[in-house]
Scaffold this motif. Structure first.
Motif, mmCIF file in Angstrom:
data_model
loop_
_atom_site.group_PDB
_atom_site.id
_atom_site.type_symbol
_atom_site.label_atom_id
_atom_site.label_comp_id
_atom_site.label_asym_id
_atom_site.label_seq_id
_atom_site.Cartn_x
_atom_site.Cartn_y
_atom_site.Cartn_z
ATOM 1 N N PHE A 35 0.916 -1.258 -0.090
ATOM 2 C CA PHE A 35 0.054 0.182 0.066
ATOM 3 C C PHE A 35 1.068 1.170 0.113
ATOM 4 N N TRP A 51 -3.289 6.521 3.475
ATOM 5 C CA TRP A 51 -2.802 5.408 2.348
ATOM 6 C C TRP A 51 -3.473 5.516 1.320
ATOM 7 N N MET A 53 -4.534 2.693 -1.356
ATOM 8 C CA MET A 53 -4.719 1.362 -1.594
ATOM 9 C C MET A 53 -4.460 0.779 -3.170
ATOM 10 N N TYR A 60 -7.803 -3.048 4.049
ATOM 11 C CA TYR A 60 -7.099 -2.115 4.988
ATOM 12 C C TYR A 60 -7.180 -2.798 6.436
#
Length: 78
Positions: A35, A51, A53, A60
């Motif tokens: 990630f 983050w 992804m 997550y």
């Protein structure tokens, strides 16, 4: 995705004292389950991060579980 995580013991400075262990737990997890990290702020008793992804991957929770478990195990060994 934006996240805020807090230690169970508010007022502690554990995350700052053990930031290297946290970094290691994150790096190990990213090696297994990639990630992107757009931003990350570590404060004494909580953290904020953003983050990125991988496309089509919304898992997550598993990544956070791995980071928390690794960090906790390392703290147990300290």
């Amino acid at each position: 995705m934006f996240f805020t995580l807090c230690l169970a013991t508010r007022g502690s400075d554990l995350l700052l004292r053990e930031v290297d262990r946290l970094r290691h737990a994150v790096a190990q997890t990213r090696a297994e389950r990639p990630f992107g990290i757009e931003a990350w702020v570590v404060l004494p008793d909580h953290l904020h991060c953003v983050w990125q992804m991988p496309a089509g991957d919304g898992e997550y929770a598993g990544r956070w579980g791995a980071i928390k478990a690794r960090f906790s195990r390392e703290m147990g060994r300290a």
